[in-house]
Design a protein around this motif. Structure first.
Motif, PDB file in Angstrom:
ATOM      1  N   TRP A   1      34.205 -45.714 -61.544  1.00 40.35           N
ATOM      2  CA  TRP A   1      34.977 -46.647 -60.730  1.00 40.35           C
ATOM      3  C   TRP A   1      34.865 -46.274 -59.255  1.00 40.35           C
ATOM      4  O   TRP A   1      34.710 -45.114 -58.918  1.00 40.35           O
ATOM      5  CB  TRP A   1      36.436 -46.698 -61.177  1.00 40.35           C
ATOM      6  CG  TRP A   1      37.213 -45.440 -60.943  1.00 40.35           C
ATOM      7  CD1 TRP A   1      38.018 -45.150 -59.882  1.00 40.35           C
ATOM      8  CD2 TRP A   1      37.272 -44.291 -61.803  1.00 40.35           C
ATOM      9  NE1 TRP A   1      38.571 -43.899 -60.019  1.00 40.35           N
ATOM     10  CE2 TRP A   1      38.124 -43.355 -61.194  1.00 40.35           C
ATOM     11  CE3 TRP A   1      36.689 -43.979 -63.030  1.00 40.35           C
ATOM     12  CZ2 TRP A   1      38.398 -42.122 -61.771  1.00 40.35           C
ATOM     13  CZ3 TRP A   1      36.956 -42.748 -63.595  1.00 40.35           C
ATOM     14  CH2 TRP A   1      37.803 -41.840 -62.966  1.00 40.35           C
TER      15      TRP A   1
ATOM     16  N   ASP B   1      32.910 -52.160 -52.850  1.00 40.79           N
ATOM     17  CA  ASP B   1      33.437 -53.363 -53.478  1.00 40.79           C
ATOM     18  C   ASP B   1      34.321 -52.930 -54.652  1.00 40.79           C
ATOM     19  O   ASP B   1      33.817 -52.504 -55.692  1.00 40.79           O
ATOM     20  CB  ASP B   1      32.283 -54.247 -53.956  1.00 40.79           C
ATOM     21  CG  ASP B   1      32.767 -55.567 -54.521  1.00 40.79           C
ATOM     22  OD1 ASP B   1      33.893 -55.991 -54.187  1.00 40.79           O
ATOM     23  OD2 ASP B   1      32.014 -56.179 -55.310  1.00 40.79           O
ATOM     24  N   VAL B   2      35.635 -53.010 -54.458  1.00 38.54           N
ATOM     25  CA  VAL B   2      36.599 -52.557 -55.457  1.00 38.54           C
ATOM     26  C   VAL B   2      37.282 -53.781 -56.059  1.00 38.54           C
ATOM     27  O   VAL B   2      37.847 -54.594 -55.344  1.00 38.54           O
ATOM     28  CB  VAL B   2      37.642 -51.605 -54.825  1.00 38.54           C
ATOM     29  CG1 VAL B   2      38.688 -51.199 -55.842  1.00 38.54           C
ATOM     30  CG2 VAL B   2      36.946 -50.395 -54.235  1.00 38.54           C
ATOM     31  N   LYS B   3      37.229 -53.894 -57.385  1.00 41.04           N
ATOM     32  CA  LYS B   3      37.774 -55.070 -58.077  1.00 41.04           C
ATOM     33  C   LYS B   3      39.220 -54.901 -58.539  1.00 41.04           C
ATOM     34  O   LYS B   3      39.924 -55.869 -58.726  1.00 41.04           O
ATOM     35  CB  LYS B   3      36.910 -55.396 -59.297  1.00 41.04           C
ATOM     36  CG  LYS B   3      35.457 -55.625 -58.981  1.00 41.04           C
ATOM     37  CD  LYS B   3      35.208 -57.023 -58.513  1.00 41.04           C
ATOM     38  CE  LYS B   3      33.722 -57.291 -58.431  1.00 41.04           C
ATOM     39  NZ  LYS B   3      33.280 -57.739 -57.143  1.00 41.04           N
ATOM     40  N   SER B   4      39.659 -53.655 -58.766  1.00 40.65           N
ATOM     41  CA  SER B   4      41.007 -53.451 -59.291  1.00 40.65           C
ATOM     42  C   SER B   4      41.876 -52.734 -58.251  1.00 40.65           C
ATOM     43  O   SER B   4      41.367 -52.056 -57.367  1.00 40.65           O
ATOM     44  CB  SER B   4      40.952 -52.638 -60.586  1.00 40.65           C
ATOM     45  OG  SER B   4      40.341 -51.396 -60.356  1.00 40.65           O
TER      46      SER B   4
END
Length: 160
Positions: free
Chosen positions: A61, A139-142
């Motif tokens: 992550w 690019d972090v989704k959570s």
């Protein structure tokens, strides 16, 4: 975490202070207490981005909220910077160990440029202003997971 990259980039950046005649070194120290530097030492925190990989399930992550703790000291021509990047653990594994971040060399360079400016201000009392270069985000989704962040647990991870 590749300590050789950190040390090489630190050595490149700190070389601008060679005119003072002092020797500086970078030391990784997992025992640093963020808000309790030894007497005569200065604390400094910076945020960067990094990737993590769980040692149990191999999940990876990204995070844009990785705190790096620095303690610096100059005495008798010898300067030392202790560093401790805050770790994170996997949110999927119930007993996952905290793992060290993998910071890309461009962000290590930005960290070190900011650190050297701090050394110049604190140890040499130079009036150079405050540039504070920003790190390159991932690019972090959570959302950030405070329960899995060592910086949050230590009370030094900010929600900026």
């Amino acid at each position: 975490m590749n300590q050789q990259d950190w040390t090489r980039i630190f050595d490149d950046q700190i070389a601008i202070l060679s005119g003072y005649g002092d020797t500086w070194n970078l030391v990784f120290d997992e025992s640093i207490e963020p808000n309790n530097p030894p007497r005569g030492w200065t604390k400094y925190f910076r945020k960067t981005s990094a990737r993590f990989s769980c040692t149990s399930c191999r999940r990876t992550w990204p995070s844009n909220r990785v705190v790096v703790i620095f303690h610096m000291h100059l005495m008798g021509g010898q300067g030392t910077v202790k560093v401790r990047p805050a770790r994170q653990n996997c949110k999927r594994c119930t007993s996952a160990a905290m793992v060290k971040p993998l910071v890309q060399p461009d962000n290590i360079r930005i960290l070190m440029e900011n650190l050297v400016e701090k050394v110049r201000r604190n140890c040499y009392h130079e009036d150079i202003g405050e540039l504070n270069r920003m790190f390159n985000s991932l690019d972090v989704k959570s959302p950030h997971e405070p329960n899995h962040c060592e910086g949050c647990r230590l009370g030094i991870c900010t929600r900026e």
